[in-house]
Design an enzyme around this catalytic site. Structure first.
Site, mmCIF file in Angstrom:
data_model
loop_
_atom_site.group_PDB
_atom_site.id
_atom_site.type_symbol
_atom_site.label_atom_id
_atom_site.label_comp_id
_atom_site.label_asym_id
_atom_site.label_seq_id
_atom_site.Cartn_x
_atom_site.Cartn_y
_atom_site.Cartn_z
ATOM 1 N N ARG A 131 -0.884 -9.099 13.528
ATOM 2 C CA ARG A 131 -1.407 -8.113 12.563
ATOM 3 C C ARG A 131 -2.238 -8.783 11.482
ATOM 4 N NH1 ARG A 131 4.112 -5.868 11.246
ATOM 5 N NH2 ARG A 131 3.213 -4.423 9.736
ATOM 6 N N LYS A 167 0.830 -1.213 0.000
ATOM 7 C CA LYS A 167 0.000 0.000 0.000
ATOM 8 C C LYS A 167 0.864 1.263 0.000
ATOM 9 C CE LYS A 167 -2.273 -1.035 3.841
ATOM 10 N NZ LYS A 167 -1.645 -2.300 4.242
ATOM 11 N N ARG A 213 11.701 -2.069 11.244
ATOM 12 C CA ARG A 213 10.467 -1.657 11.920
ATOM 13 C C ARG A 213 10.165 -2.599 13.085
ATOM 14 N NH1 ARG A 213 5.249 -0.128 8.307
ATOM 15 N NH2 ARG A 213 4.140 -1.167 9.991
ATOM 16 N N ARG A 240 11.366 -6.764 5.021
ATOM 17 C CA ARG A 240 11.332 -5.336 5.358
ATOM 18 C C ARG A 240 11.995 -5.086 6.712
ATOM 19 N NH1 ARG A 240 5.612 -2.217 5.353
ATOM 20 N NH2 ARG A 240 5.374 -3.127 7.418
ATOM 21 N N ARG A 297 -9.636 0.850 9.077
ATOM 22 C CA ARG A 297 -9.256 -0.516 9.447
ATOM 23 C C ARG A 297 -10.331 -1.219 10.245
ATOM 24 N NH1 ARG A 297 -3.316 0.296 9.134
ATOM 25 N NH2 ARG A 297 -2.220 -1.641 9.576
HETATM 26 P P1 AMP Z 1 0.630 0.335 9.144
HETATM 27 O O1 AMP Z 1 1.873 1.123 8.913
HETATM 28 O O2 AMP Z 1 -0.548 0.861 8.377
HETATM 29 O O3 AMP Z 1 0.812 -1.139 8.957
HETATM 30 O O4 AMP Z 1 0.263 0.533 10.689
HETATM 31 C C1 AMP Z 1 1.105 0.147 11.733
HETATM 32 C C2 AMP Z 1 0.317 0.045 13.036
HETATM 33 O O5 AMP Z 1 -0.245 1.317 13.375
HETATM 34 C C3 AMP Z 1 -0.879 -0.900 13.011
HETATM 35 O O6 AMP Z 1 -0.520 -2.252 13.250
HETATM 36 C C4 AMP Z 1 -1.761 -0.330 14.119
HETATM 37 O O7 AMP Z 1 -1.253 -0.667 15.398
HETATM 38 C C5 AMP Z 1 -1.556 1.167 13.944
HETATM 39 N N1 AMP Z 1 -2.536 1.717 12.989
HETATM 40 C C6 AMP Z 1 -2.269 2.242 11.755
HETATM 41 N N2 AMP Z 1 -3.400 2.640 11.153
HETATM 42 C C7 AMP Z 1 -4.407 2.355 12.013
HETATM 43 C C8 AMP Z 1 -5.818 2.517 11.952
HETATM 44 N N3 AMP Z 1 -6.426 3.029 10.875
HETATM 45 N N4 AMP Z 1 -6.556 2.102 13.025
HETATM 46 C C9 AMP Z 1 -5.959 1.592 14.116
HETATM 47 N N5 AMP Z 1 -4.641 1.395 14.234
HETATM 48 C C10 AMP Z 1 -3.863 1.781 13.195
#
Ligand code: AMP
Length: 189
Positions: free
Chosen positions: A145, A14, A134, A128, A89
């Site tokens: 996740r 994404k 990360r 990654r 989400r």
């Molecule tokens: P991402 O970089 O989008 O994979 O997000 C990393 C982490 O941030 C996720 O595993 C969640 O803990 C938190 N996070 C990111 N976006 C959201 C969202 N829209 N709602 C809730 N938690 C989020």
């Protein structure tokens, strides 16, 4: 104004594909994950609150996320449109997003699902971690996740399917190939 949700599991591509879309269509990219990582780095109250949740692969509460999005939408009224990446989400976030956009006289035009099997997601995220380090790209957090993705996030695709805006593309190929498929869909909008 065109608003697109880029949807898919962690590691589906994404973030990478958002960059290509932003360049070509001049849209405003909103990645809630990126915003949260910046808050963590800056050790803000929100960052400190979110840290444990993120590192354990658990979602940050809806109210916090929806508040963040509300601010961004109201500060970018003149944009060509938004690319939402990693948001919504949960169904509650999707409903809130629809309401916020409606208040601004706009809506979601397309949810594009980047489809990748779980095994490939795991491989990509472990790679990654080696490249970017990360904290949430470790095997336990990846497992969590993916579970959260399937139980809490996948139902959103159905929610937008009912609105007639859900499109799915095969995102297992090379980055450029996937970008090409994406551009075809967005050009058709
Ligand atoms: P991402 O970089 O989008 O994979 O997000 C990393 C982490 O941030 C996720 O595993 C969640 O803990 C938190 N996070 C990111 N976006 C959201 C969202 N829209 N709602 C809730 N938690 C989020």
């Amino acid at each position: 104004m065109k608003n697109i949700i880029l949807f898919g599991a962690p590691g589906a591509g994404k973030g990478t594909q958002s960059t290509a879309l932003v360049e070509k269509y001049n849209l405003k990219h909103i990645s809630t994950g990126e915003i949260l990582r910046k808050e963590m780095k800056d050790k803000t109250d929100l960052g400190l609150k979110a840290k444990d949740l993120i590192e354990n692969g658990i979602l940050v509460p809806d109210e916090i996320i929806i508040g963040m999005i509300e601010n961004i939408i109201s500060n970018n009224k003149n944009t060509n449109g938004f690319i939402f990446d990693g948001f919504p989400r949960t169904e509650q976030q999707a409903v809130a997003l629809d309401q916020l956009l409606e208040k601004n006289g706009t809506k979601i035009d397309m949810l594009i699902e980047l489809s990748v099997p779980d095994e490939m997601v795991v491989e990509r995220l472990l790679l990654r971690q080696k490249l970017e380090g990360r904290a949430d790209d470790n095997p336990e957090s990846i497992k969590k996740r993916l579970e959260v993705y399937h139980t809490q996030t996948v139902p959103i695709a159905e929610y937008y399917h009912k609105q007639g805006v859900h499109i799915k593309i095969d995102a297992t190929g090379e980055i450029k190939q996937v970008t090409h498929l994406l551009f075809e869909k967005v050009d058709a909008l």
